[in-house]
Design a protein around this motif. Structure first.
Motif, PDB file in Angstrom:
ATOM      1  N   VAL A 128       0.849  -1.183   0.000  1.00 63.51           N
ATOM      2  CA  VAL A 128       0.000   0.000   0.000  1.00 63.51           C
ATOM      3  C   VAL A 128       0.886   1.235   0.000  1.00 63.51           C
ATOM      4  O   VAL A 128       1.986   1.224   0.578  1.00 63.51           O
ATOM      5  CB  VAL A 128      -0.952  -0.008   1.222  1.00 63.51           C
ATOM      6  CG1 VAL A 128      -0.205   0.266   2.516  1.00 63.51           C
ATOM      7  CG2 VAL A 128      -2.081   1.005   1.054  1.00 63.51           C
ATOM      8  N   VAL A 129       0.428   2.286  -0.699  1.00 59.75           N
ATOM      9  CA  VAL A 129       1.126   3.574  -0.688  1.00 59.75           C
ATOM     10  C   VAL A 129       0.754   4.284   0.611  1.00 59.75           C
ATOM     11  O   VAL A 129      -0.420   4.413   0.940  1.00 59.75           O
ATOM     12  CB  VAL A 129       0.742   4.419  -1.909  1.00 59.75           C
ATOM     13  CG1 VAL A 129       1.410   5.781  -1.843  1.00 59.75           C
ATOM     14  CG2 VAL A 129       1.132   3.692  -3.187  1.00 59.75           C
ATOM     15  N   GLU A 130       1.749   4.749   1.358  1.00 54.96           N
ATOM     16  CA  GLU A 130       1.510   5.196   2.730  1.00 54.96           C
ATOM     17  C   GLU A 130       0.681   6.470   2.850  1.00 54.96           C
ATOM     18  O   GLU A 130      -0.051   6.645   3.824  1.00 54.96           O
ATOM     19  CB  GLU A 130       2.841   5.397   3.462  1.00 54.96           C
ATOM     20  CG  GLU A 130       3.671   6.531   2.899  1.00 54.96           C
ATOM     21  CD  GLU A 130       4.989   6.723   3.624  1.00 54.96           C
ATOM     22  OE1 GLU A 130       5.246   5.967   4.579  1.00 54.96           O
ATOM     23  OE2 GLU A 130       5.744   7.617   3.241  1.00 54.96           O
ATOM     24  N   GLY A 131       0.781   7.395   1.889  1.00 54.62           N
ATOM     25  CA  GLY A 131       0.107   8.684   2.033  1.00 54.62           C
ATOM     26  C   GLY A 131       0.902   9.642   2.902  1.00 54.62           C
ATOM     27  O   GLY A 131       1.955   9.295   3.451  1.00 54.62           O
ATOM     28  N   ARG A 196       0.502   4.230   8.759  1.00 58.00           N
ATOM     29  CA  ARG A 196       0.568   5.669   9.050  1.00 58.00           C
ATOM     30  C   ARG A 196       1.246   6.421   7.909  1.00 58.00           C
ATOM     31  O   ARG A 196       2.325   6.034   7.440  1.00 58.00           O
ATOM     32  CB  ARG A 196       1.340   5.902  10.353  1.00 58.00           C
ATOM     33  CG  ARG A 196       1.368   7.366  10.807  1.00 58.00           C
ATOM     34  CD  ARG A 196       2.280   7.541  12.007  1.00 58.00           C
ATOM     35  NE  ARG A 196       1.776   6.799  13.165  1.00 58.00           N
ATOM     36  CZ  ARG A 196       0.875   7.283  14.030  1.00 58.00           C
ATOM     37  NH1 ARG A 196       0.395   8.508  13.861  1.00 58.00           N
ATOM     38  NH2 ARG A 196       0.491   6.559  15.060  1.00 58.00           N
ATOM     39  N   GLY A 197       0.615   7.519   7.461  1.00 60.59           N
ATOM     40  CA  GLY A 197       1.206   8.370   6.451  1.00 60.59           C
ATOM     41  C   GLY A 197       2.197   9.352   7.054  1.00 60.59           C
ATOM     42  O   GLY A 197       2.100   9.708   8.235  1.00 60.59           O
ATOM     43  N   ILE A 228       5.131  -1.270   2.747  1.00 57.85           N
ATOM     44  CA  ILE A 228       4.691   0.124   2.781  1.00 57.85           C
ATOM     45  C   ILE A 228       5.501   0.887   1.742  1.00 57.85           C
ATOM     46  O   ILE A 228       6.727   1.003   1.853  1.00 57.85           O
ATOM     47  CB  ILE A 228       4.904   0.740   4.179  1.00 57.85           C
ATOM     48  CG1 ILE A 228       4.153  -0.078   5.234  1.00 57.85           C
ATOM     49  CG2 ILE A 228       4.435   2.197   4.200  1.00 57.85           C
ATOM     50  CD1 ILE A 228       4.452   0.351   6.662  1.00 57.85           C
ATOM     51  N   ILE A 229       4.806   1.389   0.714  1.00 58.38           N
ATOM     52  CA  ILE A 229       5.484   2.070  -0.391  1.00 58.38           C
ATOM     53  C   ILE A 229       5.565   3.570  -0.091  1.00 58.38           C
ATOM     54  O   ILE A 229       4.541   4.232   0.125  1.00 58.38           O
ATOM     55  CB  ILE A 229       4.741   1.827  -1.710  1.00 58.38           C
ATOM     56  CG1 ILE A 229       4.711   0.319  -2.011  1.00 58.38           C
ATOM     57  CG2 ILE A 229       5.393   2.593  -2.852  1.00 58.38           C
ATOM     58  CD1 ILE A 229       3.870  -0.044  -3.217  1.00 58.38           C
ATOM     59  N   ASP A 230       6.767   4.088  -0.079  1.00 57.85           N
ATOM     60  CA  ASP A 230       6.979   5.515   0.205  1.00 57.85           C
ATOM     61  C   ASP A 230       6.568   6.351  -1.001  1.00 57.85           C
ATOM     62  O   ASP A 230       6.866   5.997  -2.150  1.00 57.85           O
ATOM     63  CB  ASP A 230       8.449   5.767   0.538  1.00 57.85           C
ATOM     64  CG  ASP A 230       8.701   7.224   0.883  1.00 57.85           C
ATOM     65  OD1 ASP A 230       8.195   7.671   1.921  1.00 57.85           O
ATOM     66  OD2 ASP A 230       9.376   7.911   0.096  1.00 57.85           O
ATOM     67  N   ASP A 231       5.855   7.462  -0.726  1.00 50.05           N
ATOM     68  CA  ASP A 231       5.407   8.329  -1.824  1.00 50.05           C
ATOM     69  C   ASP A 231       5.922   9.749  -1.691  1.00 50.05           C
ATOM     70  O   ASP A 231       5.414  10.672  -2.333  1.00 50.05           O
ATOM     71  CB  ASP A 231       3.874   8.343  -1.897  1.00 50.05           C
ATOM     72  CG  ASP A 231       3.236   8.958  -0.645  1.00 50.05           C
ATOM     73  OD1 ASP A 231       3.927   9.059   0.393  1.00 50.05           O
ATOM     74  OD2 ASP A 231       2.053   9.325  -0.703  1.00 50.05           O
ATOM     75  N   ASP A 232       6.927   9.956  -0.840  1.00 48.81           N
ATOM     76  CA  ASP A 232       7.441  11.313  -0.600  1.00 48.81           C
ATOM     77  C   ASP A 232       8.593  11.627  -1.544  1.00 48.81           C
ATOM     78  O   ASP A 232       9.444  10.774  -1.816  1.00 48.81           O
ATOM     79  CB  ASP A 232       7.888  11.442   0.858  1.00 48.81           C
ATOM     80  CG  ASP A 232       6.734  11.201   1.822  1.00 48.81           C
ATOM     81  OD1 ASP A 232       5.729  11.911   1.711  1.00 48.81           O
ATOM     82  OD2 ASP A 232       6.837  10.289   2.654  1.00 48.81           O
ATOM     83  N   PRO A 233       8.632  12.889  -2.070  1.00 47.89           N
ATOM     84  CA  PRO A 233       9.688  13.247  -3.020  1.00 47.89           C
ATOM     85  C   PRO A 233      11.052  13.312  -2.338  1.00 47.89           C
ATOM     86  O   PRO A 233      11.156  13.554  -1.132  1.00 47.89           O
ATOM     87  CB  PRO A 233       9.253  14.633  -3.511  1.00 47.89           C
ATOM     88  CG  PRO A 233       8.431  15.183  -2.391  1.00 47.89           C
ATOM     89  CD  PRO A 233       7.719  14.016  -1.794  1.00 47.89           C
TER      90      PRO A 233
END
Length: 259
Positions: A128-131, A196-197, A228-233
């Motif tokens: 899942v992408v964490e948000g 947790r995002g 947990i897939i990180d989505d932060d730049p």
């Protein structure tokens, strides 16, 4: 003739169901004594925990004849084989309206013995992408190898991997493991773990969902890996350099990092 009528009784047979097709379950109807007359009695089947037509072939009201001089007659009921793990089941054969006899035991109970192995449980490896804020649910799916005729349950608990609770996800310790129910006739159940995002640039992280204490099943794959897939730049670093002349007349290089 001064002899009393003989009495009729019916047996309570059992039969291993088999995996396919049908096999006959034989009910024996017996006389208490040989008669000089033909004896007739009506019979029919009725559901118990076994249900027609799925478990056996129902028999409508039919006449059974026991010829003069004989002591027994037989009733054959086809039993349907299957691959469903289920409890042993029963149905009945009822005797009514005898001729030239009385009925001492009017109901035969037929027990169908199940011969199918327990199904196995396995758990998947979701991601899942964490948000950026709040929580998002990671859903672990637990699957049965085959549909069961019994309710299946299993306990599920989480364990840290590179992801750590509570910073990355909400833990479910073994001491308070979640019970997952898979009702009879169903193939899957689910476990939801809140992730947790955040705004931190980091590598993808993993944790585990572990299965234990199965009921009416065995465990084939008891550990699910959640990613947990990180989505932060990634951080941008701006490097600026220039030279200045110092008091002694020497050139100095000044480097500034801006994030």
């Amino acid at each position: 003739d001064n002899d009393p009528l003989p009495s009729l009784t019916i047996s309570d047979p059992t039969l291993l169901e088999g995996d396919a097709g049908t096999a006959d379950m034989m009910f024996t109807v017996s006389l208490s004594a040989v008669s000089g007359r033909d004896v007739r009695v009506q019979f029919s089947t009725a559901d118990g925990t076994a249900q027609a037509p799925g478990d056996y072939t129902a028999q409508p009201l039919t006449i059974l004849n026991i010829p003069a001089g004989s002591l027994t007659g037989t009733i054959l009921v086809p039993i349907v084989g299957d691959l469903l793990d289920e409890p042993d089941e029963a149905f009945v054969v009822n005797l009514t309206n005898p001729t030239n006899a009385t009925i001492a035991d009017a109901q035969g109970i037929g027990v169908i013995l199940d011969n199918d192995p327990l199904p196995t449980l396995s758990i998947d490896d979701p991601s899942v992408v964490e948000g950026d804020v709040g929580f998002v649910n990671m859903v672990f799916t637990i699957r049965l190898s085959a549909v069961s005729g019994k309710d299946v349950s299993v306990l599920a608990a989480t364990a840290d991997g590179t992801a750590q609770a509570p910073g990355d996800y909400t833990a479910t310790p073994v001491a308070v493991a979640v019970k997952v129910d898979i009702p009879a006739g169903s193939l899957t159940g689910t476990v939801m773990v809140p992730v947790r995002g955040d705004l931190d640039d980091e590598v993808n992280e993993t944790f585990f969902a572990n299965l234990s204490v199965p009921t009416n099943a065995t465990i084939a794959d008891g550990q699910g890996v959640g990613t947990i897939i990180d989505d932060d730049p990634k951080l941008d670093i701006d490097v600026q350099s220039f030279t200045t002349r110092g008091a002694a007349g020497l050139n100095q290089l000044e480097i500034r990092y801006e994030i």
